[in-house]
Motif scaffolding. Structure first.
Motif, mmCIF file in Angstrom:
data_model
loop_
_atom_site.group_PDB
_atom_site.id
_atom_site.type_symbol
_atom_site.label_atom_id
_atom_site.label_comp_id
_atom_site.label_asym_id
_atom_site.label_seq_id
_atom_site.Cartn_x
_atom_site.Cartn_y
_atom_site.Cartn_z
ATOM 1 N N UNK A 2 -38.157 27.650 -23.082
ATOM 2 C CA UNK A 2 -38.600 28.821 -23.832
ATOM 3 C C UNK A 2 -39.374 29.803 -22.958
ATOM 4 N N UNK A 3 -40.185 29.284 -22.000
ATOM 5 C CA UNK A 3 -41.043 30.165 -21.194
ATOM 6 C C UNK A 3 -40.219 31.144 -20.357
ATOM 7 N N UNK A 5 -37.626 32.799 -21.478
ATOM 8 C CA UNK A 5 -36.978 33.824 -22.293
ATOM 9 C C UNK A 5 -37.576 35.189 -21.959
ATOM 10 N N UNK A 7 -38.735 37.479 -23.863
ATOM 11 C CA UNK A 7 -39.965 37.730 -24.627
ATOM 12 C C UNK A 7 -41.146 37.007 -23.980
ATOM 13 N N UNK A 8 -40.892 35.778 -23.511
ATOM 14 C CA UNK A 8 -41.960 34.992 -22.875
ATOM 15 C C UNK A 8 -42.383 35.647 -21.565
ATOM 16 N N UNK A 11 -44.423 38.743 -22.292
ATOM 17 C CA UNK A 11 -45.795 38.427 -22.713
ATOM 18 C C UNK A 11 -46.619 37.934 -21.522
ATOM 19 N N UNK A 12 -45.990 37.121 -20.662
ATOM 20 C CA UNK A 12 -46.689 36.601 -19.474
ATOM 21 C C UNK A 12 -47.136 37.756 -18.580
ATOM 22 N N UNK A 14 -47.579 40.840 -19.445
ATOM 23 C CA UNK A 14 -48.595 41.625 -20.146
ATOM 24 C C UNK A 14 -49.961 40.933 -20.068
ATOM 25 N N UNK A 15 -49.966 39.623 -20.290
ATOM 26 C CA UNK A 15 -51.232 38.856 -20.220
ATOM 27 C C UNK A 15 -51.865 39.019 -18.840
ATOM 28 N N UNK B 94 -55.939 41.269 -25.404
ATOM 29 C CA UNK B 94 -54.666 41.269 -26.137
ATOM 30 C C UNK B 94 -54.924 41.697 -27.576
ATOM 31 N N UNK B 105 -46.284 31.283 -27.436
ATOM 32 C CA UNK B 105 -45.870 31.185 -26.023
ATOM 33 C C UNK B 105 -46.096 29.760 -25.496
ATOM 34 N N UNK B 108 -43.702 27.277 -27.884
ATOM 35 C CA UNK B 108 -42.246 27.307 -27.679
ATOM 36 C C UNK B 108 -41.783 28.688 -27.211
ATOM 37 N N UNK B 109 -41.680 29.623 -28.162
ATOM 38 C CA UNK B 109 -41.073 30.914 -27.838
ATOM 39 C C UNK B 109 -41.807 32.032 -28.576
ATOM 40 N N UNK B 110 -42.325 33.033 -27.868
ATOM 41 C CA UNK B 110 -42.994 34.116 -28.572
ATOM 42 C C UNK B 110 -41.997 34.950 -29.385
#
Lengths: 395, 212
Positions: A2-3, A5, A7-8, A11-12, A14-15, B94, B105, B108-110
């Motif tokens: 999942x990490x 993907x 989207x992941x 987000x990573x 962005x974080x 955030x 995240x 699993x999946x955001x």
């Protein structure tokens, strides 16, 4: 996984960026430390790599660093192009040839050196001439002879050719004691005195054309001097190549200059290495302490992430990526600034443009990244060891 | 759902929990009260897979937490437990929806749509793009609740969830707990407030590391 993907990853990223921007002053300090380190090291490495050539150019003002003589007998002016060709692309700052003879003046045998006035200064820039270089039937008198014979510009004398030395010593041929043989004579006028502090002070200097008239054997030369822009090791190779170009010739680097050059170069390189190590250590310490402070400030955030399910690997990845990012930014800016600084130093100190070593640039960026990541590793370990339980203690 | 058998947790010479036995069934709402230093936080740490017992057994959803490795504890916590904190602990850089997506995240999946739906459920859809400092305490706590529930945990652990809230916001959060309970989520709520504690189906009081 999942990490991985989109989207992941988004987000990573962005974080990561939001976190760095929130603590921009600390991030800036860490990036600046890497930048300063990369600037200094790139500049030092660029100068060091270019130093050999730079130094060689500077030392050319002390004269020739490659001399060619004949193993037996004499060389010919026709050999000079072959020697020059054997230099094969090396930058030649000067080249001149000499012929050594003995002439009788006022019942006294004196060493005579025949030169090419057009080129002699290119390899003997240290010659101090009071008056002018000789042309036609003119002679430049060494300071010792001028004093002993009370010769000054305007004086005239008769040169009588004597037998040429059997085994000419290039720099200071000894006066021959052989009996004079019938030879041509020339009435010459003194046009100046020569002062070098060396063997030339006891010699008479004439043109090679006059030497040919007096002593015959046109085109005969005893010594060719080259001033080559090359390091000590390269010069040895060039000497071997030059010697191989004409059979019976002997080419040797001028050891006095070569060893002085090597000594200066070694000293400078050692100094640059020490400075590089110190700068590297300072950069690593600054990055490490800044990142330690970042970890301390973000302890609760790390604990929260772990409480939400982040593994130690997740935490390490985040902080190592931050270190990587700071390393890349600092490395890129620092490398460019370093090249600029090296170019400026090269221009100011050596008065010429820097020859940029292109492989150095990616190496410098990579080195900066490695230093930033390595220096960030102890703080990263500390971050991974933060207990998630602290979020439940109301801290 | 949760079973503690003669659990003792010692920190050096100090025994924070002493021979505690407890069972919480699935769907139950348990309130935990006790003075400071009574062992409430230690109990939460053990149940929340943030620590392991010195002796005794902690069984959560079939897993023996006492024998689990650090990595296994992380996985069990991620998949089984939702945590709600007194101080909210939102990540300051955030916004509200991203804070919820962080829990996704690491789980699993955001999924932004799902995170927005969770915010809508706690009545904060229009505040999704606000940073924590732009939200009131009550709103931050509701984001914290939405984050705790986003991965559908079997057990929700709430540590003084209304401790920093005014009366209105306290009521909103408690109403929400009521909804969760009605939906069958297991709740363990640590509180100093008897009114909050009274909402649970069962109350235990800890004192000097033991259930009084």
């Amino acid at each position: 996984m999942a990490r991985k993907s989109p989207a992941a990853r988004k987000l990573f990223r962005h974080m990561l960026l939001a976190s760095l921007l929130r603590r921009r002053s600390r991030a800036l300090i860490a990036a600046l430390a890497v930048t300063v380190g990369a600037t200094t090291l790139t500049a030092l490495a660029s100068i060091s790599l270019d130093l050999d050539a730079q130094l060689s150019r500077q030392l050319r003002s002390y004269g020739a660093n490659l001399v060619v003589t004949a193993e037996n007998g004499r060389l010919s002016a026709a050999d000079v192009p072959s020697f020059a060709a054997a230099l094969n692309g090396a930058e030649v700052a000067g080249e001149s040839s000499y012929r050594y003879e003995i002439a009788q003046v006022r019942q006294q045998g004196l060493p005579v050196v025949a030169i090419d006035p057009q080129t002699v200064f290119s390899v003997r820039p240290y010659w101090s001439v009071l008056g002018e270089l000789p042309e036609g039937n003119q002679v430049l008198v060494g300071r010792d002879i001028a004093e002993a014979m009370q010769l000054s510009p305007g004086a005239t004398m008769t040169l009588t050719a004597m037998d040429s030395p059997a085994d000419p010593a290039p720099q200071s041929p000894a006066p021959s004691t052989a009996a004079p043989v019938p030879a041509n004579e020339a009435r010459v006028q003194v046009v100046g005195t020569l002062s070098t502090g060396g063997a030339e002070d006891g010699q008479l200097v004439i043109t090679q054309a006059l030497a040919a008239e007096l002593f015959g054997d046109p085109g005969a030369i005893d010594l060719v001097e080259f001033s080559v822009v090359a390091g000590t090791e390269d010069l040895t190779v060039i000497a071997e190549r030059t010697q191989a170009a004409v059979g019976g010739s002997q080419a040797e680097p001028v050891k006095r200059l070569a060893s002085a050059e090597a000594k200066v170069q070694n000293t400078l390189n050692s100094m640059l290495a020490v400075v590089s190590i110190v700068v590297l250590a300072l950069t690593a310490i600054t990055v490490a302490t800044t990142m330690l402070a970042l970890v301390a400030e973000r302890q609760t955030e790390i604990a929260l992430k772990k409480a939400l399910g982040a593994t130690n690997g997740d935490v390490r990845r985040e902080f190592l990526t931050e270190g990587l990012l700071l390393g890349i930014i600092g490395g890129l800016v620092g490398t460019l600034a370093g090249v600029g600084l090296a170019a400026l130093v090269s221009f100011q100190v050596f008065g010429r443009e820097l020859t940029i070593s292109w492989p150095l640039l990616p190496a410098s960026v990579l080195g900066s990244v490695l230093v930033a990541v390595a220096a960030g590793y102890p703080p990263v370990r500390r971050a991974a060891s933060v207990s998630p339980a602290i979020v439940l203690r109301g801290e | 759902m949760l079973k503690l058998e003669s659990v003792t947790k010692a920190y050096g010479q100090l025994r924070a929990l002493k021979e505690v036995s407890l069972q919480v069934d699935a769907g139950e709402w348990l309130s935990v009260m006790g003075p400071s230093g009574s062992g409430k936080t230690t109990l939460m740490n053990l149940v929340g897979c943030l620590d392991t017992p010195t002796s005794g057994k902690v069984l959560l959803d079939g897993y023996d937490l006492g024998t689990a490795t650090g990595r296994e504890l992380t996985r069990i916590r991620r998949e089984t437990v939702g945590l709600i904190f007194q101080r909210f602990h939102l990540i300051p850089h955030l916004n509200a929806v991203e804070n919820i997506m962080v829990a996704q995240y690491y789980h699993s999946l955001p999924d932004e749509r799902e995170a927005l739906a969770a915010l809508e459920r706690v009545g904060l859809a229009e505040r999704a793009k606000h940073l924590p400092h732009q939200l009131s305490g009550g709103e931050q706590q509701r984001v914290c609740v939405a984050r705790a529930l986003i991965n559908y945990p079997k057990l929700v652990l709430a540590d003084e969830p209304t401790g920093n809230l005014d009366e209105d916001n306290e009521q909103r959060v408690l109403d929400f707990f009521g909804q969760l309970h009605a939906e069958g989520t297991t709740l363990i709520v640590v509180t100093h407030d008897p009114k909050v504690a009274a909402l649970g189906e069962r109350l235990i009081v800890l004192d000097h590391g033991r259930i009084a």
